[in-house]
Design a protein around this motif. Structure first.
Motif, mmCIF file in Angstrom:
data_model
loop_
_atom_site.group_PDB
_atom_site.id
_atom_site.type_symbol
_atom_site.label_atom_id
_atom_site.label_comp_id
_atom_site.label_asym_id
_atom_site.label_seq_id
_atom_site.Cartn_x
_atom_site.Cartn_y
_atom_site.Cartn_z
ATOM 1 N N PHE A 344 47.990 49.266 41.429
ATOM 2 C CA PHE A 344 47.456 49.129 40.017
ATOM 3 C C PHE A 344 47.678 48.661 38.677
ATOM 4 O O PHE A 344 47.339 47.556 38.433
ATOM 5 N N ILE A 345 48.766 48.268 38.435
ATOM 6 C CA ILE A 345 49.697 48.135 37.300
ATOM 7 C C ILE A 345 49.313 46.945 37.220
ATOM 8 O O ILE A 345 49.950 45.946 36.311
ATOM 9 N N ASP A 346 50.340 45.894 38.086
ATOM 10 C CA ASP A 346 50.244 45.000 38.503
ATOM 11 C C ASP A 346 49.161 43.814 38.860
ATOM 12 O O ASP A 346 48.482 42.603 38.366
ATOM 13 N N TRP A 347 47.920 44.651 39.008
ATOM 14 C CA TRP A 347 46.682 44.355 39.469
ATOM 15 C C TRP A 347 46.471 44.180 38.215
ATOM 16 O O TRP A 347 45.693 42.744 37.844
ATOM 17 N N LEU A 348 46.090 45.108 37.368
ATOM 18 C CA LEU A 348 45.415 44.734 36.023
ATOM 19 C C LEU A 348 46.005 43.612 35.165
ATOM 20 O O LEU A 348 45.157 42.568 34.470
ATOM 21 N N ASP A 349 47.727 43.379 35.162
ATOM 22 C CA ASP A 349 48.090 42.525 34.355
ATOM 23 C C ASP A 349 47.675 41.226 35.519
ATOM 24 O O ASP A 349 47.551 39.963 34.499
ATOM 25 N N ALA A 350 47.694 41.485 36.530
ATOM 26 C CA ALA A 350 47.110 39.844 36.827
ATOM 27 C C ALA A 350 45.628 39.388 36.705
ATOM 28 O O ALA A 350 45.327 38.335 36.320
ATOM 29 N N ARG A 351 44.737 40.555 36.798
ATOM 30 C CA ARG A 351 43.770 40.332 36.186
ATOM 31 C C ARG A 351 43.655 39.987 34.870
ATOM 32 O O ARG A 351 42.205 38.913 34.708
ATOM 33 N N LYS A 357 35.314 41.818 34.185
ATOM 34 C CA LYS A 357 35.447 40.526 34.417
ATOM 35 C C LYS A 357 34.451 39.305 33.553
ATOM 36 O O LYS A 357 34.386 38.639 33.090
ATOM 37 N N GLU A 358 33.416 39.339 33.587
ATOM 38 C CA GLU A 358 32.606 38.704 32.789
ATOM 39 C C GLU A 358 32.891 38.122 31.520
ATOM 40 O O GLU A 358 32.937 36.686 31.609
ATOM 41 N N LYS A 359 33.370 39.263 30.667
ATOM 42 C CA LYS A 359 33.975 39.106 29.816
ATOM 43 C C LYS A 359 35.241 38.291 29.848
ATOM 44 O O LYS A 359 35.426 37.344 29.163
ATOM 45 N N LEU A 360 35.718 38.773 30.823
ATOM 46 C CA LEU A 360 37.690 38.207 30.531
ATOM 47 C C LEU A 360 36.920 36.738 31.082
ATOM 48 O O LEU A 360 38.117 35.703 30.837
ATOM 49 N N ASN A 361 36.372 36.378 31.771
ATOM 50 C CA ASN A 361 35.755 35.009 32.972
ATOM 51 C C ASN A 361 35.082 34.224 31.291
ATOM 52 O O ASN A 361 35.754 32.999 31.085
ATOM 53 N N ALA A 362 34.811 34.289 30.323
ATOM 54 C CA ALA A 362 33.639 33.734 29.254
ATOM 55 C C ALA A 362 34.755 33.856 27.556
ATOM 56 O O ALA A 362 35.016 32.600 27.650
#
Ligand SMILES: Nc1ncnc2c1ncn2[C@@H]1O[C@H](COP(=O)(O)OP(=O)(O)O)[C@@H](O)[C@H]1O
Ligand SMILES: [Mg+2]
Length: 471
Positions: A344-351, A357-362
């Motif tokens: 979970f930590i690695d998922w969050l980190d990579a994300r 996701k919309e905010k991160l992409n923007a």
């Protein structure tokens, strides 16, 4: 109970066996678990026929004892987060229906020869032999048939790149959406809709998002939640952290393969029988683990998307811990939770964080614009009225030497925010300290620059927008 199996014959046996109940999917049926050739549980006195038109329906075979599986496969998973995660997922899938939780996928993403396919093999060995592992391209022609053969069990899909990117997003969507498409019959009425519920594991060198981009498609945030990417590489020995008695990652990977060739399937039968024996205990215990996992790992500011994926991780932890509680893994108590937590930590980190996701992409798109288009910004000291008239944008150094960007509204709306909602983007940029809010708290948040009566309206971006380690 009587069970007839006819998964090769696709004739409507209702006509022949009027008093029999037709089952088209494997999985739970009234506290019984239906496999193609056996039924676990004896609490009903009905005549059942399993009729699955899908010749690819796995056979759910067994080889070796549970003890042998534990000693040879399960033991190697200890202190290997990806293996603990995947095998826990194999145990968690039949819990989804009991806990009334949604299914979904997890994708191990990483370069070749890291051990990604071996991870799927280990998870698959809970249920059956190598033929249990499907490939993404198998879903293209018979998605619903494949899905119905894995209902309440674990679906493993090897090599995302094998499916045409045009269909990849929709396939991921349908798999986690738990039902097939309604089809019209010749008379126009709709036919029976396939239904399933499971966790699925996938792998590939690229993510679903990157795969879809190859044909110009953009994955929606919803799809990314349905198939969450875990980086396959642990930073130690590829997919593995602990090689046990082996000296190289390669030897360890091959040892997993050999163990899975020789020992498989028996443990899922014992596991399901124990659930059937005392379903109330299984539900209570799993719920407890699930809630503990969520409360221990929920980030303070997590977006709804992050919470949805966290719940999937939590149920996977519950599957592993329940199997351990039943004495079927040989892992220490809490071992599954620890492995899943690492993933979970690695998922969050990579994300890139816990925002949507919309905010991160923007934010990424805007940030990339600054680094890829330095020529778009004139130096502030050289600004002339004509530049304002031409709607140019500028960079300016404050007395402390920090850079600021004055971005013309038209540049922001038409180029930086191409394909994204510019209004939302300004809110997100302000939240993250990339963009200065207006002093008078007006919603426009723009600043007026004026030279010789020529005026321009600008967004004022901070130096954070070009910080290397941000996002
Ligand atoms: N962690 C690892 N370190 C070194 N070699 C590995 C590792 N994992 C796998 N391999 C090698 O790659 C081969 C293929 O393994 P596989 O699980 O199919 O990798 P992937 O699916 O990541 O491409 C193995 O037979 C082994 O020789
Ligand atoms: Mg592979």
């Amino acid at each position: 109970m009587h069970l007839f199996v006819s998964y090769l014959l696709y004739i409507d046996l209702n006509i022949l066996y009027k008093n029999y109940f037709m089952l088209r999917v494997i999985g739970w049926y009234k506290n019984n678990f239906i496999f193609p050739n056996i039924v676990l549980g004896h609490q009903i006195n009905e005549r059942l026929i399993f009729q699955n038109p899908n010749i690819a329906c796995p056979h759910y075979t067994q080889k070796g004892t549970v003890k042998e599986w534990m000693d040879n496969v399960s033991r190697l998973c200890i202190n290997n987060s990806r293996l603990e995660f995947a095998v826990s997922a194999a145990f968690a899938s039949p819990l989804l229906r009991l806990l009334n939780t949604e299914g979904g996928g997890i994708h191990f993403k990483g370069s070749s020869s890291l051990g990604k396919s071996k991870i799927l093999r280990a998870a698959g060995s809970v249920w059956s032999d190598e033929s249990f592992i499907q490939r993404w391209n198998a879903t293209l022609n018979g998605l619903e048939a494949v899905a119905s053969g894995y209902n309440d069990a674990l679906l493993c899909l090897d090599e995302l790149a094998q499916i045409d990117p045009i269909f990849a997003g929709e396939t991921a969507y349908l798999l986690s959406n738990e039902k097939g498409k309604l089809r019209a019959t010749k008379t126009g009425s709709s036919t029976e809709q396939s239904k399933w519920k499971f966790l699925f594991l996938s792998n590939g060198e690229i993510s679903l998002d990157e795969h879809m981009q190859q044909c110009g498609k953009k994955s929606k945030a919803g799809q990314e939640v349905r198939l969450a990417d875990i980086p396959a590489d642990t930073g130690k020995f590829g997919c593995f952290e602990n090689l046990h008695e082996y000296s190289t990652g390669e030897q360890f990977a091959d040892a997993i393969s050999t163990a899975c060739d020789n020992f498989y399937g028996a443990v899922s039968i014992d596991y399901l029988n124990k659930i059937i024996e005392n379903q109330q205990f299984a539900i209570r215990f799993s719920n407890e683990i699930l809630n503990n996992f969520i409360s221990q790992n929920k980030p303070l500011k997590a977006s709804g998307q992050v919470v949805r994926v966290l719940k999937r991780f939590a149920i996977i932890a519950a599957g592993g811990e329940l199997a351990t509680k039943y004495g079927l893994t040989g892992w220490p108590e809490g071992g599954a939770m620890q492995g899943v937590r690492k993933c979970f930590i690695d998922w969050l980190d990579a994300r890139g964080g816990m925002e949507s996701k919309e905010k991160l992409n923007a934010l990424r798109q805007i940030k990339n614009f600054f680094s890829l288009n330095p020529h778009q910004f004139h130096m502030w000291d050289t600004v002339l009225a004509v530049d304002l008239a031409e709607r140019s944008s500028f960079k300016k150094y404050d007395p402390q030497g920090n850079i600021e960007f004055f971005v013309h509204l038209s540049l922001f709306r038409n180029e930086m925010c191409l394909g994204i909602d510019a209004k939302l983007a300004t809110t997100w940029c302000i939240e993250e300290g990339l963009l200065l809010p207006s002093k008078d708290n007006k919603p426009t948040r723009t600043e007026c620059v004026s030279i010789n009566k020529v005026k321009g309206r600008y967004y004022r971006f901070t130096s954070k927008v070009i910080e290397e380690n941000y996002l």
